[in-house]
Design a protein around this motif. Structure first.
Motif, PDB file in Angstrom:
ATOM      1  N   THR A 171       0.919  -1.192   0.054  1.00 33.94           N
ATOM      2  CA  THR A 171       0.045  -0.180   0.088  1.00 33.94           C
ATOM      3  C   THR A 171       1.000   1.179   0.103  1.00 33.94           C
ATOM      4  O   THR A 171       0.545   2.156  -0.455  1.00 33.94           O
ATOM      5  CB  THR A 171      -0.910   0.127   1.404  1.00 33.94           C
ATOM      6  OG1 THR A 171      -1.642  -1.134   1.338  1.00 33.94           O
ATOM      7  CG2 THR A 171      -1.951   0.989   1.005  1.00 33.94           C
ATOM      8  N   SER A 172       1.891   1.174   0.692  1.00 36.49           N
ATOM      9  CA  SER A 172       2.895   2.469   0.670  1.00 36.49           C
ATOM     10  C   SER A 172       3.640   2.282  -0.611  1.00 36.49           C
ATOM     11  O   SER A 172       3.635   3.787  -1.356  1.00 36.49           O
ATOM     12  CB  SER A 172       3.999   2.462   1.912  1.00 36.49           C
ATOM     13  OG  SER A 172       4.980   1.545   1.705  1.00 36.49           O
ATOM     14  N   ALA A 173       3.903   1.470  -1.366  1.00 35.65           N
ATOM     15  CA  ALA A 173       4.327   1.300  -2.686  1.00 35.65           C
ATOM     16  C   ALA A 173       3.452   2.038  -3.700  1.00 35.65           C
ATOM     17  O   ALA A 173       3.955   2.893  -4.425  1.00 35.65           O
ATOM     18  CB  ALA A 173       4.865   0.035  -3.229  1.00 35.65           C
ATOM     19  N   ARG A 174       2.263   1.562  -3.504  1.00 31.13           N
ATOM     20  CA  ARG A 174       1.390   2.048  -4.360  1.00 31.13           C
ATOM     21  C   ARG A 174       0.948   3.627  -4.348  1.00 31.13           C
ATOM     22  O   ARG A 174       0.752   4.183  -5.523  1.00 31.13           O
ATOM     23  CB  ARG A 174       0.019   1.415  -4.014  1.00 31.13           C
ATOM     24  CG  ARG A 174      -1.305   1.633  -4.866  1.00 31.13           C
ATOM     25  CD  ARG A 174      -2.540   0.914  -4.281  1.00 31.13           C
ATOM     26  NE  ARG A 174      -3.916   1.171  -4.854  1.00 31.13           N
ATOM     27  CZ  ARG A 174      -4.891   2.009  -4.544  1.00 31.13           C
ATOM     28  NH1 ARG A 174      -4.471   2.500  -2.999  1.00 31.13           N
ATOM     29  NH2 ARG A 174      -5.967   1.978  -5.104  1.00 31.13           N
ATOM     30  N   GLU A 222      20.065   0.285   0.283  1.00 35.50           N
ATOM     31  CA  GLU A 222      19.214   1.168   1.346  1.00 35.50           C
ATOM     32  C   GLU A 222      18.289   0.356   2.028  1.00 35.50           C
ATOM     33  O   GLU A 222      17.789   0.346   3.067  1.00 35.50           O
ATOM     34  CB  GLU A 222      18.655   2.273   0.677  1.00 35.50           C
ATOM     35  CG  GLU A 222      18.135   3.268   1.564  1.00 35.50           C
ATOM     36  CD  GLU A 222      17.696   4.591   0.809  1.00 35.50           C
ATOM     37  OE1 GLU A 222      17.777   4.838  -0.365  1.00 35.50           O
ATOM     38  OE2 GLU A 222      17.176   5.389   1.622  1.00 35.50           O
ATOM     39  N   LEU A 223      17.649  -0.693   1.277  1.00 35.49           N
ATOM     40  CA  LEU A 223      16.505  -1.741   1.871  1.00 35.49           C
ATOM     41  C   LEU A 223      17.097  -2.660   2.514  1.00 35.49           C
ATOM     42  O   LEU A 223      16.712  -2.656   3.808  1.00 35.49           O
ATOM     43  CB  LEU A 223      15.817  -2.553   0.750  1.00 35.49           C
ATOM     44  CG  LEU A 223      14.785  -1.572  -0.021  1.00 35.49           C
ATOM     45  CD1 LEU A 223      14.336  -2.395  -1.375  1.00 35.49           C
ATOM     46  CD2 LEU A 223      13.664  -1.112   0.755  1.00 35.49           C
ATOM     47  N   SER A 243       9.279   1.179   3.400  1.00 34.21           N
ATOM     48  CA  SER A 243      10.045   0.810   2.046  1.00 34.21           C
ATOM     49  C   SER A 243       9.290   1.266   0.623  1.00 34.21           C
ATOM     50  O   SER A 243      10.020   1.025  -0.189  1.00 34.21           O
ATOM     51  CB  SER A 243       9.746  -0.849   2.439  1.00 34.21           C
ATOM     52  OG  SER A 243       8.584  -1.136   2.099  1.00 34.21           O
ATOM     53  N   GLY A 244       8.059   1.583   0.979  1.00 38.67           N
ATOM     54  CA  GLY A 244       7.639   2.189  -0.484  1.00 38.67           C
ATOM     55  C   GLY A 244       8.093   3.346  -1.009  1.00 38.67           C
ATOM     56  O   GLY A 244       8.427   3.531  -2.085  1.00 38.67           O
TER      57      GLY A 244
END
Lengths: 303, 303
Positions: A63-66, A148-149, A200-201
């Protein structure tokens, strides 16, 4: 499957279920049992990470990536990695030397279904594979983003985050903590990984600092509310609903938000935090509606 | 400290000691105990990773990096990360549910000095920090190199490598393995991390495939010879020399190279492997002299 994730008409429940199914499919592909003697540790890893569950962290990643239009195939890699770390932490926390739990998500814990040594190794294997997945080119074309991830997940999961929080939790069995110390413990033990899920997104999208700070703020408040809700369920829930023994915290003599604040004040505190969490999302306007619904879900859930 | 590592006149013993001291200094800086409740897990991590030891893996990292003129400050980051993974694996292997060892490197094992829960967490923390170190810009300016290091370490340490090898080792307590299965077990359990140690110098240098293949070949033969030497010490050594209980493998009913081949054939096999290991280094000419000495050391060591 197109790269566009979810129409605007999707409900929170549908998105949560879809995030779980996308993540589980990838986990199935990432953890293929080899036809060799080490098969047993793969079976234990799959048992732990593919156990029935809400997959709240994968939902938060997707959802944050979206929000930033990140390609689904990248986001789901991160979702799978985070779910591996979450599952590993439960496998190790459930060990006899730690919380000594027999039941998790309605099934025998990993060391009960297999054995203790296999459970230690399965946790180790899941943690290691999570970093392998993040470092893989499938996660992002730019290796700087992948690094970074890796660094951010390690910081969230390590001794300054989840592992340190669990250490404090063990110390809390013998030493009463005040509300400040418990808040810090929970921010480390569960908050750090939830914060990484949300951030993360933004990392995948190379989003500006402002967006990252907002998502981190949302996640920290959400994580704490989630934990208070968990403590409330430990007091008020039933094993049939939660799939794990109830009253475990009280039995272990652990101070929780509920034991210090009482049920009513703990509940208002959780509601206050959810309000704060949602306020962080103003920046994203209507696009963040699913994250707002997730926040409301966290304090209404019964399992 | 200059970036040039070791004059050509340095002896193997001097280089080994210097690699240990460089790695330990960095480990000290990487693992600073915070003034908070989670201090205990940092203390356990330090206890495990800073225990007296040969630091053979850090030596292999620094020496392979030196072949290509890699900057010392980069190589020592990798050395520290590998030593953390090696230490974590010992902490978890020593747990009561696994090998149940009380003594390691002449001192109480981590779960004896602290407690079992702290030892589980200390291992988890070391493994996690290792990936954080590799992903850090200090390890290499190019994030693609850092990602490759993370992926290669995860592959070596995970269920297809060290963790899988340990799983097979546990199964071997109840099920006799033939020499082929034991060789595969040892390649996974100890060989994979030794191979990564040797290959990491080539990864840091972006060296051509030929050099990487040679170093991997050297490391695989060296690792197996190292394990046979370990099995021989378990039979012939003394606790005073090795710092750990002797006869543990036999007591656990485990098949080892020595129990299957006998002492004499095991020793010749180790010597054969060392010859093979050294042959892989021809490509590097005189520059690889320290790696050749390391190979000879492996089968002559008494501890």
């Amino acid at each position: 499957m197109t790269e566009t994730l979810w129409p605007n008409t999707i409900t929170f429940e549908e998105a949560l279920a879809d995030a779980a199914s996308l993540t589980d499919s990838l986990l199935e592909r990432l953890l293929v049992v080899p036809p060799d003697l080490e098969a047993r540790v793969y079976e234990a890893m799959r048992y732990a990470v593919l156990a029935p569950g809400k997959r709240m962290r994968p939902f938060l990643v997707l959802t944050s990536a979206r929000l930033f239009g990140v390609a689904l195939r990248c986001a789901v890699q991160v979702a799978a990695a985070i779910e591996m770390v979450h599952a590993y932490s439960m496998v190790h926390d459930d060990l006899p030397a730690m919380d000594d739990s027999d039941l998790r998500r309605g099934r025998p814990t990993c060391h009960k279904e297999f054995d203790e040594a296999t459970a230690v190794l399965a946790g180790d294997g899941l943690l290691t594979t999570a970093f392998e997945v993040l470092a893989h080119p499938d996660t992002h074309a730019d290796p700087a983003v992948r690094c970074e991830l890796v660094a951010a997940l390690a910081a969230a999961a390590g001794a300054a985050g989840m592992v340190g929080g669990q250490m404090i939790d063990l110390i809390a069995e013998h030493r009463p903590l005040d509300i400040g110390a418990i808040t810090r413990l929970q921010r480390m033990k569960t908050g750090a990984l939830i914060a990484f899920s949300c951030e993360s997104g933004a990392i995948l999208a190379k989003a500006p600092t402002e967006a990252r700070t907002a998502l981190r703020g949302y996640a920290h408040d959400l994580g704490l509310a989630y934990q208070i809700a968990d403590d409330l369920l430990d007091v008020e829930g039933s094993t049939a609903e939660t799939g794990k023994p109830v009253g475990a915290d009280a039995a272990a003599g652990k101070a929780t938000f509920v034991s210090i604040l009482g049920v009513e004040r703990a509940r208002s505190q959780a509601e206050l935090l959810i309000g704060q969490a949602v306020a962080h999302l103003d920046l994203f306007g209507r696009r963040a509606e699913l994250l707002r619904e997730a926040a409301r879900f966290v304090i209404s859930r019964r399992t």
